[in-house]
Design a protein around this motif. Structure first.
Motif, PDB file in Angstrom:
ATOM      1  N   PHE A  70     -10.077 -15.373   0.238  1.00 15.42           N
ATOM      2  CA  PHE A  70     -10.234 -14.573  -0.779  1.00 15.42           C
ATOM      3  C   PHE A  70      -9.325 -13.297  -0.359  1.00 15.42           C
ATOM      4  CE2 PHE A  70     -11.630 -10.381  -2.554  1.00 15.42           C
ATOM      5  CZ  PHE A  70     -11.269 -10.579  -3.731  1.00 15.42           C
ATOM      6  N   ILE A  71      -8.316 -12.937  -0.831  1.00 19.89           N
ATOM      7  CA  ILE A  71      -7.473 -11.753  -0.707  1.00 19.89           C
ATOM      8  C   ILE A  71      -7.424 -10.737  -1.867  1.00 19.89           C
ATOM      9  CG2 ILE A  71      -5.351 -10.997   0.073  1.00 19.89           C
ATOM     10  CD1 ILE A  71      -4.873 -13.725   1.274  1.00 19.89           C
ATOM     11  N   SER A  72      -7.577  -9.589  -1.703  1.00 15.73           N
ATOM     12  CA  SER A  72      -7.798  -8.718  -3.088  1.00 15.73           C
ATOM     13  C   SER A  72      -6.173  -8.242  -3.008  1.00 15.73           C
ATOM     14  CB  SER A  72      -8.515  -7.584  -3.006  1.00 15.73           C
ATOM     15  OG  SER A  72      -8.642  -6.649  -3.693  1.00 15.73           O
ATOM     16  N   VAL A  73      -5.560  -8.674  -3.892  1.00 17.32           N
ATOM     17  CA  VAL A  73      -4.153  -8.453  -4.071  1.00 17.32           C
ATOM     18  C   VAL A  73      -3.760  -7.356  -5.224  1.00 17.32           C
ATOM     19  CG1 VAL A  73      -3.439 -10.667  -3.326  1.00 17.32           C
ATOM     20  CG2 VAL A  73      -3.870 -10.358  -5.782  1.00 17.32           C
ATOM     21  N   ALA A  74      -4.456  -6.369  -4.951  1.00 14.56           N
ATOM     22  CA  ALA A  74      -4.149  -4.972  -5.839  1.00 14.56           C
ATOM     23  C   ALA A  74      -2.833  -4.595  -5.485  1.00 14.56           C
ATOM     24  CB  ALA A  74      -5.195  -3.907  -5.447  1.00 14.56           C
ATOM     25  N   PRO A  75      -2.169  -3.688  -6.382  1.00 10.51           N
ATOM     26  CA  PRO A  75      -1.023  -2.914  -6.057  1.00 10.51           C
ATOM     27  C   PRO A  75      -0.815  -2.450  -4.676  1.00 10.51           C
ATOM     28  CG  PRO A  75      -1.487  -2.639  -8.306  1.00 10.51           C
ATOM     29  CD  PRO A  75      -2.866  -3.259  -7.543  1.00 10.51           C
ATOM     30  N   GLY A  76       0.109  -2.813  -3.991  1.00 10.75           N
ATOM     31  CA  GLY A  76       0.395  -2.273  -2.584  1.00 10.75           C
ATOM     32  C   GLY A  76      -0.667  -2.555  -1.636  1.00 10.75           C
ATOM     33  N   TYR A  77      -1.250  -3.909  -1.578  1.00 13.01           N
ATOM     34  CA  TYR A  77      -2.402  -4.352  -0.914  1.00 13.01           C
ATOM     35  C   TYR A  77      -2.009  -4.644   0.515  1.00 13.01           C
ATOM     36  CZ  TYR A  77      -0.567  -9.185  -1.169  1.00 13.01           C
ATOM     37  OH  TYR A  77       0.055 -10.328  -1.200  1.00 13.01           O
ATOM     38  N   GLN A  78      -0.626  -4.584   0.819  1.00  8.74           N
ATOM     39  CA  GLN A  78      -0.131  -4.897   2.227  1.00  8.74           C
ATOM     40  C   GLN A  78       0.362  -3.762   2.634  1.00  8.74           C
ATOM     41  OE1 GLN A  78       1.133  -9.645   2.267  1.00  8.74           O
ATOM     42  NE2 GLN A  78       2.500  -8.199   1.128  1.00  8.74           N
ATOM     43  N   VAL A  79       0.461  -2.537   2.005  1.00  8.18           N
ATOM     44  CA  VAL A  79       1.086  -1.295   2.604  1.00  8.18           C
ATOM     45  C   VAL A  79      -0.045  -0.942   3.807  1.00  8.18           C
ATOM     46  CG1 VAL A  79       1.279   1.037   2.087  1.00  8.18           C
ATOM     47  CG2 VAL A  79       1.862  -0.598   0.575  1.00  8.18           C
ATOM     48  N   PRO A  80      -1.193  -0.862   3.674  1.00  8.30           N
ATOM     49  CA  PRO A  80      -1.847  -0.535   4.944  1.00  8.30           C
ATOM     50  C   PRO A  80      -1.467  -1.425   6.332  1.00  8.30           C
ATOM     51  CG  PRO A  80      -3.513  -0.605   3.496  1.00  8.30           C
ATOM     52  CD  PRO A  80      -2.242  -1.152   2.902  1.00  8.30           C
ATOM     53  N   LEU A  81      -1.081  -2.639   5.965  1.00  9.18           N
ATOM     54  CA  LEU A  81      -0.574  -3.387   7.114  1.00  9.18           C
ATOM     55  C   LEU A  81       0.763  -3.094   7.772  1.00  9.18           C
ATOM     56  CD1 LEU A  81      -1.161  -6.955   5.711  1.00  9.18           C
ATOM     57  CD2 LEU A  81      -3.067  -5.770   7.117  1.00  9.18           C
ATOM     58  N   THR A  82       1.407  -2.575   7.110  1.00  6.31           N
ATOM     59  CA  THR A  82       2.833  -1.909   7.148  1.00  6.31           C
ATOM     60  C   THR A  82       2.513  -0.664   8.147  1.00  6.31           C
ATOM     61  OG1 THR A  82       4.145  -2.862   5.439  1.00  6.31           O
ATOM     62  CG2 THR A  82       4.955  -1.174   6.533  1.00  6.31           C
ATOM     63  N   ALA A 118       7.696  -2.153   3.668  1.00  4.07           N
ATOM     64  CA  ALA A 118       6.301  -2.688   2.691  1.00  4.07           C
ATOM     65  C   ALA A 118       6.783  -3.543   1.724  1.00  4.07           C
ATOM     66  CB  ALA A 118       5.447  -1.505   2.078  1.00  4.07           C
ATOM     67  N   VAL A 119       5.896  -4.597   1.471  1.00  2.00           N
ATOM     68  CA  VAL A 119       6.208  -5.560   0.339  1.00  2.00           C
ATOM     69  C   VAL A 119       4.926  -5.849  -0.271  1.00  2.00           C
ATOM     70  CG1 VAL A 119       5.940  -7.473   1.924  1.00  2.00           C
ATOM     71  CG2 VAL A 119       7.445  -7.631  -0.291  1.00  2.00           C
ATOM     72  N   GLY A 120       4.925  -6.516  -1.470  1.00  2.00           N
ATOM     73  CA  GLY A 120       3.543  -6.957  -2.197  1.00  2.00           C
ATOM     74  C   GLY A 120       3.033  -6.047  -3.399  1.00  2.00           C
ATOM     75  N   LYS A 121       3.288  -6.715  -4.446  1.00  2.00           N
ATOM     76  CA  LYS A 121       2.897  -6.104  -5.776  1.00  2.00           C
ATOM     77  C   LYS A 121       3.248  -4.539  -5.841  1.00  2.00           C
ATOM     78  CE  LYS A 121      -0.520  -9.234  -7.405  1.00  2.00           C
ATOM     79  NZ  LYS A 121      -0.032  -9.169  -8.666  1.00  2.00           N
ATOM     80  N   ILE A 122       4.407  -3.990  -5.428  1.00  2.00           N
ATOM     81  CA  ILE A 122       4.890  -2.745  -5.822  1.00  2.00           C
ATOM     82  C   ILE A 122       5.894  -2.970  -6.734  1.00  2.00           C
ATOM     83  CG2 ILE A 122       6.186  -1.057  -4.575  1.00  2.00           C
ATOM     84  CD1 ILE A 122       5.317  -1.944  -1.954  1.00  2.00           C
ATOM     85  N   ALA A 175       6.246   3.180  -5.352  1.00  8.26           N
ATOM     86  CA  ALA A 175       7.265   2.973  -4.153  1.00  8.26           C
ATOM     87  C   ALA A 175       7.523   4.278  -3.528  1.00  8.26           C
ATOM     88  CB  ALA A 175       8.648   2.034  -4.558  1.00  8.26           C
ATOM     89  N   GLU A 176       8.023   5.192  -4.323  1.00  6.93           N
ATOM     90  CA  GLU A 176       8.336   6.578  -3.754  1.00  6.93           C
ATOM     91  C   GLU A 176       7.114   7.173  -3.180  1.00  6.93           C
ATOM     92  OE1 GLU A 176      10.494  10.158  -2.853  1.00  6.93           O
ATOM     93  OE2 GLU A 176      11.113   8.086  -3.618  1.00  6.93           O
ATOM     94  N   GLU A 177       6.137   7.116  -3.663  1.00 10.63           N
ATOM     95  CA  GLU A 177       4.643   7.577  -2.910  1.00 10.63           C
ATOM     96  C   GLU A 177       4.516   7.021  -1.575  1.00 10.63           C
ATOM     97  OE1 GLU A 177       0.108   8.195  -4.452  1.00 10.63           O
ATOM     98  OE2 GLU A 177       0.861   6.104  -4.503  1.00 10.63           O
ATOM     99  N   ILE A 178       4.748   5.716  -1.492  1.00 11.64           N
ATOM    100  CA  ILE A 178       4.507   5.077  -0.302  1.00 11.64           C
ATOM    101  C   ILE A 178       5.561   5.866   0.878  1.00 11.64           C
ATOM    102  CG2 ILE A 178       4.779   3.020   0.961  1.00 11.64           C
ATOM    103  CD1 ILE A 178       3.902   1.498  -1.489  1.00 11.64           C
ATOM    104  N   LEU A 179       6.735   5.810   0.551  1.00 12.21           N
ATOM    105  CA  LEU A 179       7.584   6.478   1.439  1.00 12.21           C
ATOM    106  C   LEU A 179       7.515   7.867   1.586  1.00 12.21           C
ATOM    107  CD1 LEU A 179      11.104   5.129   0.114  1.00 12.21           C
ATOM    108  CD2 LEU A 179       9.474   4.040   1.992  1.00 12.21           C
ATOM    109  N   GLN A 180       7.034   8.550   0.522  1.00  5.98           N
ATOM    110  CA  GLN A 180       6.562  10.128   0.739  1.00  5.98           C
ATOM    111  C   GLN A 180       5.576  10.111   1.731  1.00  5.98           C
ATOM    112  OE1 GLN A 180       8.335  12.873  -0.018  1.00  5.98           O
ATOM    113  NE2 GLN A 180       9.722  11.981  -1.512  1.00  5.98           N
ATOM    114  N   GLU A 181       4.572   9.386   1.656  1.00  6.52           N
ATOM    115  CA  GLU A 181       3.345   9.515   2.524  1.00  6.52           C
ATOM    116  C   GLU A 181       3.589   9.133   4.096  1.00  6.52           C
ATOM    117  OE1 GLU A 181       0.242   7.485   0.278  1.00  6.52           O
ATOM    118  OE2 GLU A 181      -0.174   9.073  -0.928  1.00  6.52           O
TER     119      GLU A 181
END
Length: 348
Positions: A276-288, A301-305, A311-317
């Motif tokens: 089971f993998i919870s594939v919510a939007p951005g689910y792999q971002v914490p791995l990056t 980062a990649v995965g349901k973005i 996408a901008e929020e991930i970069l800004q953070e």
């Protein structure tokens, strides 16, 4: 406001006009089973390049015939393939995007049936055009046949195949080379303790399990121009407790950076099924985020973005340096223009 999505990024000698990049997506369209790209591949790449992306990366492109995922997958193990890929790279560049190639060997998941068919997910027999898969250990991926365990001569050949493929790729005009070490394919299967049970210098410790990948990276870095960028795609985790973990991946990324790898593309999974993998939007971002922080490297980062705002929020953070997108580009090849509209950015 200065949108990071639309800000340029320079890696080594390669300048990307923005940070919205096309993730590798298998096409299964070499229907003559010769690994030769053709008009489909030109049009597929061209639509994204003309649509404003910063980089287009090819599908997993096999370094040898036996390295293909399926007999319909593309390759770059001969000069005819190189020359056909040159058409693709030239058009991508003419539209202002960076042409990139992902080099791959499918390992124990090779000789699969064509993707998205009822038979996909099991080994195609030789009498139907398949071939014997290889792996670090004679342990099957669930659903596939037991692979042949590679000996040291076989490993040396694969390293040489990657180097030769990288030379053909840069000769074809690709400015970025990515080594595919994710999704349960050969190099990931060396890295993961769930698939590598060797007792020689390629098994056991993390350093040993990473040895073939680091050899390949070193050989490619020697082969390609100084200005060309070298990436690795990792599965940062196997999503099970005794499998590969993000800290392991960060360590391998740090070792790779020391020998000239410039950037990392962080995905996950592929070694085991039925988990089971919870594939919510951005689910792999914490791995990056974790690989960047622990490895002190740059990564995407990649995965349901699927939206510009996300996408901008991930970069800004500061959680990633760029964004790879796949599914949303299949829905809308002009996603970059839509993202610009949504954020109020005017594109040239």
């Amino acid at each position: 406001m200065a949108w990071l999505l639309f800000s340029p990024l320079t890696i080594r000698g390669v300048e990307f006009r923005n940070r919205i990049w096309v993730s590798p997506m298998c096409q299964y369209m070499c229907l003559e089973h010769d690994g030769l790209p053709h008009d489909w591949h030109l049009v597929n790449a061209g639509q994204y390049a003309a649509g404003g992306v910063g980089m287009f990366m090819t599908e997993a492109t096999a370094v040898s015939p036996e390295g293909r995922i399926t007999s319909e997958c593309a390759g770059i193990w001969n000069d005819d393939q190189r020359d056909q890929w040159a058409r693709v790279a030239a058009f991508v560049r003419s539209q202002g995007a960076v042409p990139a190639m992902q080099l791959a060997h499918a390992g124990r998941k090779a000789s699969d049936y064509r993707g998205f068919t009822a038979e996909a997910g099991k080994t195609k027999p030789i009498e139907e055009g398949g071939w014997p898969p290889v792996s670090p250990s004679a342990v099957a991926c669930p659903g596939f046949d037991t692979p042949q365990e590679l000996d040291t001569d076989g490993i040396d050949k694969i390293v040489a195949d990657y180097r030769a493929a990288a030379r053909r790729a840069v000769d074809a005009g690709f400015e970025v080379i990515e080594i595919h070490a994710a999704h349960g394919y050969l190099l990931h299967s060396f890295l993961s303790p769930l698939s590598n049970f060797r007792t020689d210098e390629y098994g056991g410790s993390l350093e040993n399990r990473a040895r073939i990948l680091l050899r390949i990276a070193s050989e490619i870095r020697e082969e390609i121009p100084e200005a060309a960028a070298l990436f690795i795609r990792f599965s940062a985790t196997d999503w099970v407790e005794d499998g590969l973990q993000p800290g392991d991946t960060a360590q391998v990324a740090s070792w790779a950076a020391d020998i000239g790898v410039d950037f990392f593309d962080i995905s996950s999974g592929g070694i085991v099924r039925d988990i089971f993998i919870s594939v919510a939007p951005g689910y792999q971002v914490p791995l990056t985020e974790k690989v960047r922080e622990l490895g002190n490297v740059k990564a995407a980062a990649v995965g349901k973005i699927t939206t510009a705002a996300h996408a901008e929020e991930i970069l800004q953070e500061g959680r990633a340096d760029a964004i790879f997108i796949a599914r949303e580009f299949t829905r809308d090849p002009h996603f970059v223009f839509r993202a610009a509209h949504d954020l109020g950015e005017t594109l040239d």
